[in-house]
Design an enzyme around this catalytic site. Structure first.
Site, short mmCIF file in Angstrom:
data_model
loop_
_atom_site.label_atom_id
_atom_site.label_comp_id
_atom_site.label_asym_id
_atom_site.label_seq_id
_atom_site.Cartn_x
_atom_site.Cartn_y
_atom_site.Cartn_z
N GLN A 32 -4.00 -1.38 10.17
CA GLN A 32 -3.99 -2.72 9.57
C GLN A 32 -4.49 -3.77 10.56
OE1 GLN A 32 -3.28 -3.33 6.35
NE2 GLN A 32 -3.53 -5.53 6.52
N ASP A 80 -10.80 2.81 5.10
CA ASP A 80 -11.00 1.36 5.20
C ASP A 80 -12.49 1.01 5.23
OD1 ASP A 80 -9.05 -0.60 5.23
OD2 ASP A 80 -8.40 -0.13 7.27
N LYS A 98 0.84 -1.21 0.00
CA LYS A 98 0.00 0.00 0.00
C LYS A 98 0.88 1.25 0.00
CE LYS A 98 -3.62 -2.56 2.46
NZ LYS A 98 -4.27 -2.85 3.76
N1 GUN Z 1 -6.49 -6.82 6.95
C1 GUN Z 1 -6.96 -7.57 5.93
N2 GUN Z 1 -7.62 -6.80 5.05
C2 GUN Z 1 -7.58 -5.53 5.52
C3 GUN Z 1 -8.09 -4.28 5.05
O1 GUN Z 1 -8.76 -4.17 4.01
N3 GUN Z 1 -7.83 -3.21 5.83
C4 GUN Z 1 -7.13 -3.30 6.99
N4 GUN Z 1 -6.95 -2.20 7.69
N5 GUN Z 1 -6.66 -4.44 7.46
C5 GUN Z 1 -6.88 -5.55 6.72
#
Ligand code: GUN
Length: 294
Positions: free
Chosen positions: A98, A121, A54
């Site tokens: 995350q 998110d 990311k």
């Molecule tokens: N862990 C797995 N998928 C995601 C996501 O889309 N966002 C976040 N913040 N954590 C994750």
């Protein structure tokens, strides 16, 4: 069926990122650079890889990003203190914490603290509620939003389709169901969510026009679970042992790809299907957050 039934997530993600480049240039012309904060708690190897990807895509698009790494033993209070700072920082239009978080931290408290207008998110209860209400002013979770975009841009008909979603998690299964059952041309599906307590899961799958596999079990969806011609979207990321690989492991999805591909009408490869779309949708949410903040 031949290779050409693949839904190429890398190509579609690149197309979306191309569209974003223009919006980012327009923001920059007005003196605004989109900004995104990543927060990672602990040293979960998969989370490190995801956040790294990311960050890299942010940089390539000209989105400013900063990453905060906190130790595994971090208290909820310390994480909340950091979030208060990030919420107040006007350079940052998006904040991503995350998942998964360590056990001592209650995830729902953390996601409720990220300001809804910075919640790229889509995990804050305000944005979850807006999704349920069909209110498009909220942010939608990136992975199911990416699956929707793949279906739309690949001309897979969802209107009236029987969709079976495998998995009921808050990140994929539940929001995916909300998106697909919504009234609208690119939704309008009849949705069934299957999970660990579902009786005769195979029978549900076999009548699906579209299967979204998001339960986190390696190569769970087998050929005899798929109706010929069905569309199969594989969200899973599972590490399995593989003696032939240098690292001794390899990543596979929730779909037994080699045996399902010949039966499926359309199918996402894995990797190269849903994964790149999650990142593209995060970038899209961040650009929109910046546009709305200015
Ligand atoms: N862990 C797995 N998928 C995601 C996501 O889309 N966002 C976040 N913040 N954590 C994750």
């Amino acid at each position: 069926m031949s290779q050409n039934n693949l839904i190429d997530g890398r190509a579609i993600a690149a197309q979306i990122q191309g569209e974003l480049t223009q919006r980012i240039a327009a923001l920059k012309a007005r003196g605004v650079q989109p900004g995104l904060a990543f927060v990672r708690v602990g040293e979960d190897p998969a989370s490190k890889v995801y956040v790294g990807r990311k960050e890299k895509t942010s940089g390539e698009l000209g989105i400013f990003s900063e990453t905060h790494v906190l130790p595994e033993a971090t208290s909820a209070a310390d994480l909340l203190k950091l979030l208060a700072k990030l919420n107040a920082d006007s350079r940052l239009h998006g904040i991503l914490v995350q998942a998964p978080l360590p056990k001592q931290i209650r995830q729902e408290v953390i996601y409720a603290t990220v300001l809804p207008e910075k919640d790229v998110d889509g995990f804050n209860p305000v944005n979850v509620g807006k999704l349920m209400l069909g209110d498009d002013t909220g942010f939608k979770p990136c992975t199911p939003a990416g699956v929707m975009e793949l279906l739309i841009r690949s001309n897979v008909k969802t209107d009236g389709a029987e969709v079976v979603i495998l998995g009921r998690g808050n990140i994929v299964g539940k929001p995916m169901a909300a998106m697909l059952c919504q009234k609208g041309r690119h939704a309008n599906s009849t949705v069934t969510i299957c999970h660990s307590a579902t009786r005769d899961l195979k029978a549900h799958c076999r009548r699906a026009d579209i299967i979204v596999a998001a339960m986190g079990v390696a190569e769970f969806v087998k050929a005899d679970m798929v109706k010929p011609g069905a569309t199969v979207m594989d969200v899973g990321v599972n590490r399995i042992a593989d003696a032939t690989s240098k690292t001794g492991t390899r990543l596979v999805g929730d779909v037994a790809f080699a045996e399902v591909q010949p039966i499926a009408g359309r199918i996402t490869p894995n990797p190269g299907g849903v994964g790149p779309m999650t990142i593209a949708m995060l970038m899209q949410n961040t650009v929109r957050a910046a546009e709305q903040a200015t």
